[in-house]
Design a protein around this motif. Structure first.
Motif, short mmCIF file in Angstrom:
data_model
loop_
_atom_site.label_atom_id
_atom_site.label_comp_id
_atom_site.label_asym_id
_atom_site.label_seq_id
_atom_site.Cartn_x
_atom_site.Cartn_y
_atom_site.Cartn_z
N HIS A 44 -9.96 7.60 -2.08
CA HIS A 44 -8.71 7.23 -1.41
C HIS A 44 -8.77 7.50 0.10
CE1 HIS A 44 -7.48 6.99 -5.49
NE2 HIS A 44 -7.21 8.27 -5.65
N VAL A 45 -9.84 8.11 0.57
CA VAL A 45 -9.95 8.53 1.97
C VAL A 45 -10.66 7.44 2.78
CG1 VAL A 45 -11.03 10.20 3.52
CG2 VAL A 45 -9.96 10.97 1.39
N PRO A 46 -10.08 7.00 3.90
CA PRO A 46 -10.73 5.93 4.66
C PRO A 46 -12.00 6.36 5.37
CG PRO A 46 -8.72 6.66 5.76
CD PRO A 46 -8.74 7.33 4.43
N GLU A 94 0.83 -1.20 0.00
CA GLU A 94 0.00 0.00 0.00
C GLU A 94 0.87 1.26 0.00
OE1 GLU A 94 -3.99 1.88 2.09
OE2 GLU A 94 -2.97 0.17 3.02
N LEU A 95 0.47 2.23 -0.82
CA LEU A 95 1.14 3.52 -0.92
C LEU A 95 0.26 4.62 -0.33
CD1 LEU A 95 2.33 3.34 -4.65
CD2 LEU A 95 3.69 2.79 -2.62
N THR A 96 0.87 5.70 0.08
CA THR A 96 0.10 6.90 0.41
C THR A 96 -0.30 7.58 -0.89
OG1 THR A 96 2.02 8.35 0.46
CG2 THR A 96 1.47 7.19 2.51
N ALA A 97 -1.27 8.49 -0.79
CA ALA A 97 -1.68 9.24 -1.98
C ALA A 97 -0.51 10.04 -2.56
CB ALA A 97 -2.85 10.16 -1.64
N ALA A 98 0.30 10.62 -1.68
CA ALA A 98 1.44 11.41 -2.16
C ALA A 98 2.42 10.54 -2.93
CB ALA A 98 2.15 12.09 -0.98
N GLU A 99 2.67 9.32 -2.44
CA GLU A 99 3.60 8.42 -3.13
C GLU A 99 3.05 7.98 -4.48
OE1 GLU A 99 5.70 6.21 0.71
OE2 GLU A 99 3.78 5.47 -0.08
N ALA A 100 1.75 7.67 -4.53
CA ALA A 100 1.17 7.21 -5.78
C ALA A 100 1.14 8.31 -6.83
CB ALA A 100 -0.24 6.68 -5.53
N TYR A 101 0.70 9.49 -6.41
CA TYR A 101 0.54 10.57 -7.39
C TYR A 101 1.86 11.17 -7.83
CZ TYR A 101 -4.51 10.48 -7.31
OH TYR A 101 -5.82 10.09 -7.48
N GLU A 102 2.93 10.91 -7.10
CA GLU A 102 4.24 11.37 -7.54
C GLU A 102 4.57 10.80 -8.92
OE1 GLU A 102 8.98 10.90 -6.31
OE2 GLU A 102 7.42 10.32 -4.88
N SER A 103 4.24 9.52 -9.12
CA SER A 103 4.56 8.90 -10.41
C SER A 103 3.53 9.24 -11.48
CB SER A 103 4.65 7.38 -10.25
OG SER A 103 3.40 6.84 -9.89
N ASN A 132 -8.86 2.33 -3.47
CA ASN A 132 -9.81 2.99 -4.36
C ASN A 132 -11.22 2.52 -3.98
OD1 ASN A 132 -10.38 4.71 -6.59
ND2 ASN A 132 -10.64 2.93 -7.89
N ARG A 133 -11.78 3.15 -2.95
CA ARG A 133 -13.06 2.70 -2.40
C ARG A 133 -14.23 3.12 -3.29
NH1 ARG A 133 -9.49 4.58 1.02
NH2 ARG A 133 -8.82 3.29 2.78
N SER A 134 -15.25 2.29 -3.31
CA SER A 134 -16.48 2.61 -4.03
C SER A 134 -17.61 2.66 -3.00
CB SER A 134 -16.78 1.56 -5.09
OG SER A 134 -17.91 1.92 -5.85
N ARG A 135 -18.13 3.87 -2.76
CA ARG A 135 -19.08 4.07 -1.67
C ARG A 135 -20.51 4.20 -2.19
NH1 ARG A 135 -14.45 7.19 0.49
NH2 ARG A 135 -14.10 6.45 2.63
N GLN A 166 0.45 22.76 -0.06
CA GLN A 166 0.43 21.34 0.24
C GLN A 166 -0.37 21.11 1.52
OE1 GLN A 166 4.31 19.58 0.25
NE2 GLN A 166 3.56 17.50 0.63
N GLY A 167 -1.24 20.13 1.50
CA GLY A 167 -2.05 19.86 2.68
C GLY A 167 -2.93 18.64 2.49
N ASP A 168 -3.54 18.23 3.59
CA ASP A 168 -4.37 17.03 3.64
C ASP A 168 -5.85 17.40 3.65
OD1 ASP A 168 -5.78 14.76 5.51
OD2 ASP A 168 -4.15 13.94 4.30
N LEU A 169 -6.68 16.57 3.05
CA LEU A 169 -8.12 16.85 3.00
C LEU A 169 -8.74 16.91 4.39
CD1 LEU A 169 -9.33 14.63 0.02
CD2 LEU A 169 -9.25 17.13 0.10
N ALA A 170 -8.20 16.14 5.33
CA ALA A 170 -8.78 16.10 6.67
C ALA A 170 -8.25 17.22 7.56
CB ALA A 170 -8.50 14.75 7.32
N ALA A 171 -7.36 18.06 7.04
CA ALA A 171 -6.83 19.19 7.81
C ALA A 171 -6.40 20.27 6.82
CB ALA A 171 -5.66 18.76 8.68
N LEU A 172 -7.38 20.88 6.15
CA LEU A 172 -7.08 21.87 5.12
C LEU A 172 -6.38 23.09 5.74
CD1 LEU A 172 -10.45 21.76 3.14
CD2 LEU A 172 -8.24 20.82 2.41
N PRO A 173 -5.26 23.52 5.19
CA PRO A 173 -4.52 24.66 5.76
C PRO A 173 -5.14 26.00 5.33
CG PRO A 173 -3.35 23.80 3.86
CD PRO A 173 -4.54 22.92 4.05
#
Length: 304
Positions: A166-168, A56-65, A217-220, A142-149
């Motif tokens: 991608h958010v749990p 498993e990768l973080t979103a930052a790691e995945a989107y880097e590529s 990649n959740r499907s809600r 740069q920031g996280d969806l759960a803690a918008l700066p």
């Protein structure tokens, strides 16, 4: 850690196609063809390879590529989601817009063209660099969806496109959207749907160490968005679930109109690229994906 086997994916598609036939969507000839194809796949199991693991990768790691190629043409999801989101944005008065998980600035650039003052937030420095090049007048952090700066009550609009899968947990993210919006402000959210109903297939990508990794990649269900949005004072103004194009893939196993051919099979010992497998069973793939939603798109308004 996950393990993806090419035969498991192919037999999964065959199974869904057969269930649709069992429900009356296809005839006896179709069923016979699927059963024969399954026998052939089982006989070729060794040829298909064993698949492989991915960490498993973080979103930052995945989107880097993904950053250098994210905007390339031929992405079905972006081609369908983009016009729907833009049509909702066209209904709104200009003001301060936050593009949360802005990525390469697909929507930020459109908002800027419409006259919005744009603030983009993303976890990936590489994606932010592309967004800044597209929207020089925008502010990108740069920031996280759960803690918008971002400050309280400072935005007239928040857009969050194709990121919540991608958010749990949606609850802290929607709480942040409510915090940064002014009363009466709008929230436009798009999210991908699982390829097969509620099956959100992990997105496999090369990790920073060069080995295969995956991004969840959740499907809600729609009810999950409503359960977190309504108690915060959001009211639904629009909801749409566009379907996948039909046929899903052409006779060559790639989406009609997509540039290039199907990718080559993945190296042995690595997770399969599902697009390299579709040419093996295009009829089953089309039957399995037929009529399934590709995305869900919401517009909420904050009333309190």
């Amino acid at each position: 850690m996950i393990h993806q086997h090419p035969l498991a994916y192919l037999l999964g598609l065959e199974g869904v196609a057969l269930l649709r036939a069992f429900a009356g969507r296809h005839d006896e000839e179709f069923v016979a063809a699927r059963l024969a194809e399954i026998r052939s796949l089982l006989d070729r199991a060794d040829e298909l390879g064993p698949g492989g693991p991915a960490a498993e990768l973080t979103a930052a790691e995945a989107y880097e590529s993904w950053a250098p190629a994210y905007d390339r043409p031929g992405n079905q999801l972006l081609d369908i989601e983009g016009p729907i989101v833009r049509s909702l944005l066209d209904e709104l008065p200009t003001g301060v817009a936050v593009d949360a998980a802005c990525g390469t600035g697909r929507h930020a650039s459109y908002l800027a063209e419409r006259g919005f003052s744009v603030v983009g937030v993303d976890v990936s420095p590489e994606m932010l660099a592309v967004a800044r090049s597209k929207v020089p007048a925008g502010a990108f952090v740069q920031g996280d969806l759960a803690a918008l700066p971002l400050p309280d009550d400072g935005a007239d609009l928040v857009v969050c496109a194709l990121a919540l899968s991608h958010v749990p947990d949606l609850k802290p993210v929607f709480a942040e959207f409510a915090r940064v919006l002014r009363p009466g402000g709008s929230l436009v959210v798009s999210d991908p749907r699982g390829r097969l109903g509620d099956v959100g297939l992990p997105i496999v990508v090369t990790g920073p160490d060069g080995r295969p990794g995956y991004l969840a990649n959740r499907s809600r269900p729609a009810s999950e968005y409503l359960a977190v949005a309504l108690p915060l004072g959001f009211e639904v103004r629009h909801c749409e679930e566009p379907l996948r194009p039909s046929p899903f893939v052409g006779p060559d196993g790639v989406p009609p109109g997509a540039p290039g051919a199907a990718p080559p099979p993945a190296p042995r010992g690595t997770p399969p690229n599902i697009w390299s497998l579709h040419p093996l069973i295009p009829d089953a793939a089309n039957a399995a994906y037929e009529g399934s939603p590709m995305a869900i798109v919401w517009r909420f308004q904050l009333t309190s």
